[in-house]
Design a protein around this motif. Structure first.
Motif, PDB file in Angstrom:
ATOM      1  N   ASP A  55       0.834  -1.200   0.000  1.00 50.98           N
ATOM      2  CA  ASP A  55       0.000   0.000   0.000  1.00 50.98           C
ATOM      3  C   ASP A  55       0.872   1.254   0.000  1.00 50.98           C
ATOM      4  O   ASP A  55       0.626   2.212  -0.738  1.00 50.98           O
ATOM      5  N   THR A  75      -3.981  -7.702  -1.879  1.00 51.98           N
ATOM      6  CA  THR A  75      -5.398  -7.416  -1.601  1.00 51.98           C
ATOM      7  C   THR A  75      -6.270  -8.624  -1.939  1.00 51.98           C
ATOM      8  O   THR A  75      -7.267  -8.882  -1.255  1.00 51.98           O
ATOM      9  N   GLN A  79      -8.760 -10.528   0.555  1.00 48.67           N
ATOM     10  CA  GLN A  79     -10.162 -10.759   0.184  1.00 48.67           C
ATOM     11  C   GLN A  79     -10.531 -12.222   0.358  1.00 48.67           C
ATOM     12  O   GLN A  79     -11.574 -12.555   0.939  1.00 48.67           O
ATOM     13  N   ARG A 103     -18.477  -7.456   3.746  1.00 49.22           N
ATOM     14  CA  ARG A 103     -18.220  -6.067   3.342  1.00 49.22           C
ATOM     15  C   ARG A 103     -16.719  -5.756   3.355  1.00 49.22           C
ATOM     16  O   ARG A 103     -16.211  -5.044   2.484  1.00 49.22           O
ATOM     17  N   GLU A 104     -16.035  -6.303   4.355  1.00 44.71           N
ATOM     18  CA  GLU A 104     -14.576  -6.112   4.409  1.00 44.71           C
ATOM     19  C   GLU A 104     -13.905  -6.804   3.221  1.00 44.71           C
ATOM     20  O   GLU A 104     -13.010  -6.238   2.578  1.00 44.71           O
ATOM     21  N   LEU A 106     -15.219  -7.394   0.379  1.00 48.54           N
ATOM     22  CA  LEU A 106     -15.545  -6.625  -0.819  1.00 48.54           C
ATOM     23  C   LEU A 106     -14.597  -5.457  -0.992  1.00 48.54           C
ATOM     24  O   LEU A 106     -14.159  -5.159  -2.113  1.00 48.54           O
ATOM     25  N   SER A 107     -14.246  -4.792   0.106  1.00 47.74           N
ATOM     26  CA  SER A 107     -13.334  -3.646   0.003  1.00 47.74           C
ATOM     27  C   SER A 107     -11.986  -4.076  -0.561  1.00 47.74           C
ATOM     28  O   SER A 107     -11.374  -3.363  -1.371  1.00 47.74           O
ATOM     29  N   TYR A 108     -11.517  -5.260  -0.156  1.00 49.37           N
ATOM     30  CA  TYR A 108     -10.254  -5.774  -0.700  1.00 49.37           C
ATOM     31  C   TYR A 108     -10.419  -6.175  -2.163  1.00 49.37           C
ATOM     32  O   TYR A 108      -9.530  -5.959  -2.982  1.00 49.37           O
ATOM     33  N   VAL A 110     -12.455  -4.940  -4.390  1.00 50.53           N
ATOM     34  CA  VAL A 110     -12.514  -3.733  -5.223  1.00 50.53           C
ATOM     35  C   VAL A 110     -11.106  -3.198  -5.474  1.00 50.53           C
ATOM     36  O   VAL A 110     -10.738  -2.862  -6.603  1.00 50.53           O
ATOM     37  N   ARG A 111     -10.304  -3.134  -4.427  1.00 56.36           N
ATOM     38  CA  ARG A 111      -8.940  -2.606  -4.566  1.00 56.36           C
ATOM     39  C   ARG A 111      -8.083  -3.524  -5.435  1.00 56.36           C
ATOM     40  O   ARG A 111      -7.260  -3.044  -6.233  1.00 56.36           O
ATOM     41  N   GLU A 140     -14.861  -9.933  -7.365  1.00 55.06           N
ATOM     42  CA  GLU A 140     -15.684  -8.872  -6.777  1.00 55.06           C
ATOM     43  C   GLU A 140     -17.171  -9.217  -6.909  1.00 55.06           C
ATOM     44  O   GLU A 140     -17.950  -9.056  -5.962  1.00 55.06           O
ATOM     45  N   TYR A 144     -20.445  -9.487  -4.154  1.00 53.86           N
ATOM     46  CA  TYR A 144     -21.696  -8.735  -4.313  1.00 53.86           C
ATOM     47  C   TYR A 144     -22.888  -9.685  -4.292  1.00 53.86           C
ATOM     48  O   TYR A 144     -23.933  -9.388  -3.705  1.00 53.86           O
TER      49      TYR A 144
END
Length: 287
Positions: A55, A75, A79, A103-104, A106-108, A110-111, A140, A144
């Motif tokens: 990062d 990432t 995920q 949700r956590e 998902l954030s990974y 997306v990145r 991803e 979802y």
């Protein structure tokens, strides 16, 4: 462990240099990959350390191909194992924890997908980068779907499919991309099923099966192809059962048993025995 210790020493000696940090982050990833699959927390803690380095590097070097690839990898690992934690929470009936973990995850995801797309933008004709970008969309989309957003899941799966179809059109003998296409059609099927569109779901699942059969026809002793074929049937039946389609699910489970018993190579007997046990257990829920 020796490589990790060495990389730590190099970073300490040259804290401002990029290469030692890259090496250290990669070493952390490789080390965590060696941990037993059941040690999810240990894996996550080590991947988290690798991600912290990646990062920092990507913020300082946003257009660097190698760094973005590393960031996509770290990432993705975060995920994957965060998602596995959500599966464990579901099994325990801890549904609020499950949603939080999804949700956590998902954030990974997306990145990771964004990093894959960045890498692709640097070399848009690279087949591997195109394939990875499609994979990022699928990963991803799966999350979802688990969160109940089947529309976004369907969109991402179709976007992945288009990329994979373009690769397949350029290399019709590429078995890996056929397996990727099979996965996309399955994900499209699952998204349609979540929306209650059973006919569209079935049509796409049938296309996935067709691709898998083509692969097996060319390489009938390939374990990965058999794994995809049999697990595909199982996942499809599981999804139907979850929606209350007990009759349809029962037919798929029974078909899966027949395939495993009559068509799968005997050299996979150990796997087949475990698989049949799982299917028979699921069949009990179809009564």
């Amino acid at each position: 462990r020796k490589a990790l210790s060495l990389s730590e020493k190099i970073v300490a000696l040259e804290p401002r240099e990029i290469s030692p940090k890259l090496f250290h982050s990669r070493t952390l990833v490789h080390w965590a990959d060696t941990f037993p699959e059941g040690e999810i927390e240990r894996k996550l803690e080590t991947f988290r350390q690798a991600l912290a380095i990646a990062d920092e590097l990507v913020k300082e070097n946003p257009n660097d191909e190698t760094i973005n690839r590393l960031f996509a990898t770290t990432t993705h690992r975060m995920q994957l194992y965060t998602f596995l934690k959500s599966v464990e929470a579901n099994k325990k009936g801890e549904y609020e924890i499950e949603k939080s973990l999804l949700r956590e995850a998902l954030s990974y995801a997306v990145r990771s997908r964004q990093a894959q797309e960045k890498v692709l933008s640097l070399k848009p004709e690279n087949p591997l980068y195109r394939r990875n970008a499609a994979g990022g969309k699928l990963n991803e989309g799966k999350i979802y779907r688990e969160l109940g957003d089947s529309d976004t899941a369907l969109r991402l799966a179709n976007e992945a499919l288009k990329i994979q179809q373009s690769i397949a059109a350029e290399d019709s003998n590429n078995q890996e991309i056929k397996l990727d296409l099979k996965e996309s059609y399955e994900d499209i099927a699952f998204a349609y099923l979540k929306r209650g569109e059973i006919n569209s779901a079935t049509a796409n699942f049938d296309r996935a099966v067709e691709l898998n059969e083509q692969l097996l026809a060319g390489d009938p002793e390939n374990f990965d192809f058999w794994l995809a074929r049999l697990k595909g049937e199982q996942s499809w039946a599981d999804a139907l059962l979850e929606r209350g389609e007990k009759g349809r699910a029962k037919q798929i489970y029974e078909n899966a048993l027949q395939i495993a018993e009559t068509k799968a190579p005997k050299k996979f007997a150990g796997f087949i025995a475990r698989y049949k046990s799982e299917i028979n257990e699921s069949l009990q829920k179809c009564r």
